[in-house]
Design a protein around this motif. Structure first.
Motif, PDB file in Angstrom:
ATOM      1  N   SER A  93       0.820  -1.215   0.000  1.00 37.64           N
ATOM      2  CA  SER A  93       0.000   0.000   0.000  1.00 37.64           C
ATOM      3  C   SER A  93       0.855   1.266   0.000  1.00 37.64           C
ATOM      4  O   SER A  93       0.372   2.340  -0.391  1.00 37.64           O
ATOM      5  N   ILE A  94       2.111   1.162   0.382  1.00 34.01           N
ATOM      6  CA  ILE A  94       2.981   2.344   0.389  1.00 34.01           C
ATOM      7  C   ILE A  94       3.168   2.902  -1.024  1.00 34.01           C
ATOM      8  O   ILE A  94       3.386   4.099  -1.208  1.00 34.01           O
ATOM      9  N   HIS A  95       3.020   2.037  -2.032  1.00 35.22           N
ATOM     10  CA  HIS A  95       3.184   2.494  -3.412  1.00 35.22           C
ATOM     11  C   HIS A  95       2.009   3.346  -3.881  1.00 35.22           C
ATOM     12  O   HIS A  95       2.114   4.053  -4.884  1.00 35.22           O
ATOM     13  N   ASP A  96       0.891   3.272  -3.156  1.00 37.78           N
ATOM     14  CA  ASP A  96      -0.286   4.067  -3.504  1.00 37.78           C
ATOM     15  C   ASP A  96      -0.418   5.302  -2.629  1.00 37.78           C
ATOM     16  O   ASP A  96      -1.419   6.011  -2.686  1.00 37.78           O
ATOM     17  N   CYS A  97       0.588   5.582  -1.833  1.00 38.28           N
ATOM     18  CA  CYS A  97       0.578   6.717  -0.909  1.00 38.28           C
ATOM     19  C   CYS A  97       0.350   8.022  -1.687  1.00 38.28           C
ATOM     20  O   CYS A  97       1.092   8.330  -2.621  1.00 38.28           O
ATOM     21  N   GLU A  98      -0.677   8.767  -1.303  1.00 36.56           N
ATOM     22  CA  GLU A  98      -0.964  10.070  -1.917  1.00 36.56           C
ATOM     23  C   GLU A  98      -0.101  11.134  -1.255  1.00 36.56           C
ATOM     24  O   GLU A  98      -0.582  12.029  -0.575  1.00 36.56           O
ATOM     25  N   TRP A  99       1.204  11.009  -1.464  1.00 41.00           N
ATOM     26  CA  TRP A  99       2.176  11.813  -0.739  1.00 41.00           C
ATOM     27  C   TRP A  99       1.944  13.314  -0.894  1.00 41.00           C
ATOM     28  O   TRP A  99       2.094  14.072   0.060  1.00 41.00           O
ATOM     29  N   ARG A 100       1.597  13.775  -2.078  1.00 44.30           N
ATOM     30  CA  ARG A 100       1.426  15.223  -2.300  1.00 44.30           C
ATOM     31  C   ARG A 100       0.257  15.754  -1.472  1.00 44.30           C
ATOM     32  O   ARG A 100       0.370  16.804  -0.839  1.00 44.30           O
ATOM     33  N   GLN A 101      -0.860  15.052  -1.462  1.00 45.72           N
ATOM     34  CA  GLN A 101      -2.005  15.485  -0.657  1.00 45.72           C
ATOM     35  C   GLN A 101      -1.655  15.491   0.825  1.00 45.72           C
ATOM     36  O   GLN A 101      -2.056  16.387   1.566  1.00 45.72           O
ATOM     37  N   ILE A 102      -0.915  14.487   1.255  1.00 47.22           N
ATOM     38  CA  ILE A 102      -0.529  14.391   2.659  1.00 47.22           C
ATOM     39  C   ILE A 102       0.383  15.550   3.044  1.00 47.22           C
ATOM     40  O   ILE A 102       0.190  16.197   4.077  1.00 47.22           O
ATOM     41  N   ASP A 104       0.621  18.459   1.477  1.00 50.70           N
ATOM     42  CA  ASP A 104      -0.163  19.698   1.397  1.00 50.70           C
ATOM     43  C   ASP A 104      -1.044  19.898   2.627  1.00 50.70           C
ATOM     44  O   ASP A 104      -1.360  21.027   2.990  1.00 50.70           O
ATOM     45  N   ALA A 105      -1.432  18.793   3.276  1.00 52.07           N
ATOM     46  CA  ALA A 105      -2.247  18.873   4.488  1.00 52.07           C
ATOM     47  C   ALA A 105      -1.387  19.079   5.748  1.00 52.07           C
ATOM     48  O   ALA A 105      -1.910  19.122   6.859  1.00 52.07           O
ATOM     49  N   GLY A 106      -0.048  19.171   5.541  1.00 59.61           N
ATOM     50  CA  GLY A 106       0.845  19.429   6.663  1.00 59.61           C
ATOM     51  C   GLY A 106       1.267  18.182   7.425  1.00 59.61           C
ATOM     52  O   GLY A 106       1.785  18.290   8.534  1.00 59.61           O
ATOM     53  N   ALA A 107       1.061  17.020   6.852  1.00 62.17           N
ATOM     54  CA  ALA A 107       1.423  15.770   7.516  1.00 62.17           C
ATOM     55  C   ALA A 107       2.615  15.128   6.804  1.00 62.17           C
ATOM     56  O   ALA A 107       3.055  15.587   5.749  1.00 62.17           O
TER      57      ALA A 107
END
Length: 169
Positions: A93-102, A104-107
């Protein structure tokens, strides 16, 4: 243990940076799936077609410079292998991580947390599946060309790449 066999990689990037193809500064400026802002990282692919697909992200076909790189003496975590993922405390599931959204949300995305753990273990980068080219693989490299790390060389046998930004002024 670093792999002693050189690995051929492909990198597509903005032609404006043709004089600095190994800087990693683009990723440092904007962050990426495997690096936070401020952390130079080289993103490359094992296949030429994957480098092109990743560069364009499936959208508009932007002009690009594509180069072949040779990586040697690197310790890479192969995150395409489910056993390796488990060993590093992750799953597919790490390959589907929505990193940019995360971000941008400060996380902090899971990919950044895994990066920190791998760096602490002496890992130089990761091999991961391409998001844009199914079946393709990419490499994110966090350490290269220091006195005690892996070597990354650009293949330019005729010296065609510019040595400074002067050609773009």
């Amino acid at each position: 243990m670093p792999d002693q066999t050189p690995v051929a990689l492909w990198r597509a990037f903005v032609p404006r940076w043709s004089f600095a193809p190994l800087s990693g500064e683009g990723a440092a400026r904007f962050g990426g799936r495997w690096n936070p802002v401020g952390a130079p990282t080289i993103y490359a692919a094992r296949e030429l077609s994957t480098a092109w697909a990743e560069y364009n992200q499936g959208f508009v076909q932007h002009p690009a410079l594509i180069v072949r790189l040779e990586l040697s003496d690197a310790t890479l975590a192969d995150l395409t292998d489910p056993e390796a993922l488990a060993e590093y405390g992750a799953d597919a599931s790490i390959h589907d991580c929505e990193w940019r959204q995360i971000v941008d949300a400060g996380a902090k995305p899971l990919t950044y947390a895994l990066r920190e753990r791998l760096l602490d273990q002496g890992i130089d980068g990761v091999v991961y599946p391409s998001f844009m080219s199914k079946g393709g693989t990419c490499v994110a490299l966090w350490r290269w060309n220091n006195s005690d790390g892996p070597r990354l060389e650009i293949i330019d046998p005729e010296g065609r790449l510019p040595k400074s930004a002067a050609s773009w002024i």
